[in-house]
Motif scaffolding. Structure first.
Motif: not given
Ligand SMILES: [Zn+2]
Length: 132
Positions: A29-34, A60-65
């Motif tokens: 899972t994305c480590e920031l937004c989950g 991370l997911c693309d959005d968080c990057i």
């Molecule tokens: Zn994310």
């Protein structure tokens, strides 16, 4: 020139090789937004060392990057996950979340409140000192 390119490829393959361990750490899972079930990529938290360091990497997911690459342009609602990620057991996730909150605390009252409640252990502080 060719040597530089080799170095670049070598570096890239080292970073990519972190993916497996990062997938385990993050439970995919994305480590920031989950967010689950999305493409996750290795993100090296700056300043990037010459030799890639696993402890400097997030999954991370693309959005968080996108957010980390341009915190100033991020939208308020895109950043609410920080309230959870700032309590992460992974020091780098925690430190990165606090870092982002510090960047936006003058813009959003809630970010400031989160920072006031944050618990900064020594390891997190040390990473924060490095990020800045
Ligand atoms: Zn994310």
């Amino acid at each position: 020139m060719a040597k530089g390119l080799d170095k670049h490829m070598e570096r890239k393959s080292i970073v990519t090789s972190f993916g497996k361990d990062l997938a385990r750490r993050s439970k995919s899972t994305c480590e920031l937004c989950g967010t689950k079930n999305v493409k996750l990529s290795v993100y090296e938290v700056p300043p990037v060392e010459e030799e890639p360091v696993f402890e400097n990497c997030l999954f991370l997911c693309d959005d968080c990057i996108k957010i980390l690459n341009n915190i100033k342009k991020s939208q308020e609602n895109e950043l609410r996950f920080l309230g959870d990620s700032m309590w992460s057991e992974v020091p780098l996730v925690k430190a990165t979340s606090i870092y982002v909150l510090e960047q936006i605390k003058d813009r959003y009252h809630w970010a400031n409140e989160m920072l006031e409640n944050a618990y900064l252990d020594e390891e997190t502080l040390e990473i924060l000192g490095r990020i800045k």
